[in-house]
Enzyme design. Structure first.
Site, PDB file in Angstrom:
ATOM      1  N   SER A  88      -1.226  -3.151  -1.066  1.00 55.82           N
ATOM      2  CA  SER A  88      -2.237  -3.167  -0.005  1.00 55.82           C
ATOM      3  C   SER A  88      -1.517  -2.996   1.319  1.00 55.82           C
ATOM      4  O   SER A  88      -0.352  -3.416   1.451  1.00 55.82           O
ATOM      5  CB  SER A  88      -2.974  -4.509   0.001  1.00 55.82           C
ATOM      6  OG  SER A  88      -3.789  -4.612   1.158  1.00 55.82           O
ATOM      7  N   TYR A  92      -1.977 -13.692   0.429  1.00 52.59           N
ATOM      8  CA  TYR A  92      -2.435 -12.414  -0.149  1.00 52.59           C
ATOM      9  C   TYR A  92      -1.419 -11.310   0.178  1.00 52.59           C
ATOM     10  O   TYR A  92      -0.968 -10.575  -0.707  1.00 52.59           O
ATOM     11  CB  TYR A  92      -3.819 -12.058   0.407  1.00 52.59           C
ATOM     12  CG  TYR A  92      -4.351 -10.732  -0.107  1.00 52.59           C
ATOM     13  CD1 TYR A  92      -4.851 -10.611  -1.402  1.00 52.59           C
ATOM     14  CD2 TYR A  92      -4.340  -9.592   0.701  1.00 52.59           C
ATOM     15  CE1 TYR A  92      -5.326  -9.391  -1.881  1.00 52.59           C
ATOM     16  CE2 TYR A  92      -4.811  -8.375   0.231  1.00 52.59           C
ATOM     17  CZ  TYR A  92      -5.302  -8.278  -1.062  1.00 52.59           C
ATOM     18  OH  TYR A  92      -5.763  -7.073  -1.536  1.00 52.59           O
ATOM     19  N   LYS A 122       1.492  -9.001  -2.057  1.00 49.46           N
ATOM     20  CA  LYS A 122       1.582  -7.531  -2.016  1.00 49.46           C
ATOM     21  C   LYS A 122       2.977  -7.070  -1.582  1.00 49.46           C
ATOM     22  O   LYS A 122       3.459  -6.037  -2.038  1.00 49.46           O
ATOM     23  CB  LYS A 122       0.502  -6.945  -1.099  1.00 49.46           C
ATOM     24  CG  LYS A 122      -0.932  -7.179  -1.600  1.00 49.46           C
ATOM     25  CD  LYS A 122      -1.187  -6.632  -2.997  1.00 49.46           C
ATOM     26  CE  LYS A 122      -2.675  -6.649  -3.359  1.00 49.46           C
ATOM     27  NZ  LYS A 122      -2.899  -6.263  -4.783  1.00 49.46           N
TER      28      LYS A 122
END
Ligand SMILES: NC(=O)c1ccc[n+]([C@@H]2O[C@H](COP(=O)([O-])OP(=O)(O)OC[C@H]3O[C@@H](n4cnc5c(N)ncnc54)[C@H](O)[C@@H]3O)[C@@H](O)[C@H]2O)c1
Length: 248
Positions: free
Chosen positions: A144, A154, A158
């Protein structure tokens, strides 16, 4: 029909970007394994592919569970004779907790990382021997552009996916298995609507192409990275993000 006679496993394919990946690959001849923890939606995706004349099956699989990954490989090789492609797309995203790295509950953090980071390694370790038997294969991890922005655990997962992509490209390259990643920018899925709501539209102001991505925007790059057209590309992270990020 670039993927005729190819077998591709797509994790997190019950909805969103993974669903578009599964359908896009099946439309070009691949036998697709729709792997997800959500059986009802996953079965529906496989049925829709078959209704259009494609080849697909749903296999319930939790990417954080090694036994589940091994069972998926067994079922897939029994059904289709081998595996040529793996798309590590599954992640906890739409219903992700809002919290900080400095306060997030440890149990939640460990569960999150076991899916969003380690899940790609669990699946790769389970699948690569089947690819090796076929003389090679291609793996695409779902990163991402959050890896390049502040986005807490998050984004951290990634960043890990990007590193995993580069490291595994070296470990698997000698087996003729390529490993690359796609880093989507904000993409209009149900999960993004839950996560970001109206704020998602605001993000588009910073982009070169001022709109959210669609799931279809991702599919062309996936097909390229899984196909022979990218036969000398490995260890790369390709942003598909409307020109939203600069990386120097
Ligand atoms: N939508 C975006 O804006 C965006 C942007 C960049 C990256 N991504 C990444 O793209 C991927 C898909 O995003 P999406 O918007 O389609 O999300 P989504 O939440 O709609 O899809 C994720 C899928 O993963 C499945 N899943 C969750 N945990 C699992 C597990 N343990 N084992 C197997 N499957 C599991 C879910 O059931 C779901 O079907 C994710 O990796 C996400 O991080 C999304």
């Amino acid at each position: 029909m670039r993927f005729r006679d190819k077998v591709v496993v797509v994790t997190g394919a019950a909805q969103g970007i993974g669903e578009a990946y599964a359908k896009g690959l099946a439309a070009e001849g691949a036998a697709v394994v729709v792997a997800d923890i959500h059986a009802d939606k996953g079965q529906q995706v496989a049925k829709e592919i078959e209704a259009l004349g494609g080849v697909a099956r749903f296999v319930r699989c939790d990417v954080s569970d090694r036994d589940s990954a091994a069972a998926l490989v067994e079922e897939t090789t029994e059904a289709y004779g081998g595996i040529d492609g793996l798309v590590n797309n599954a992640a906890i995203y739409g219903d992700m907790a809002f919290d900080l790295l400095i306060t997030v509950d440890w149990d939640y953090y460990e569960k999150f990382m076991s899916v969003n980071l380690d899940g790609a390694l669990v699946m790769t370790r389970a699948v690569y021997p089947a690819m090796q038997k076929r003389g090679g294969g291609a793996i695409v991890n779902q990163s991402s552009t959050a890896a390049y922005l502040y986005s807490g655990f998050y984004g951290l997962a990634k960043v890990g996916i990007n590193g995993l992509t580069q490291q595994l490209a070296h470990e698997l390259g000698g087996m003729n298995i390529r490993v690359n990643a796609i880093a989507p920018g904000p993409t209009d899925t149900e999960a993004t609507r839950i996560q970001a709501g109206e704020a998602a539209q605001d993000m588009t102001r910073q982009m070169a192409i001022k709109r959210l991505g669609t799931t279809e925007d991702m599919v062309g790059t996936l097909k390229f990275l899984l196909s022979e057209e990218s036969s000398w590309i490995s260890g790369q992270i390709i942003a598909v993000d409307g020109g939203g990020t600069f990386r120097l």
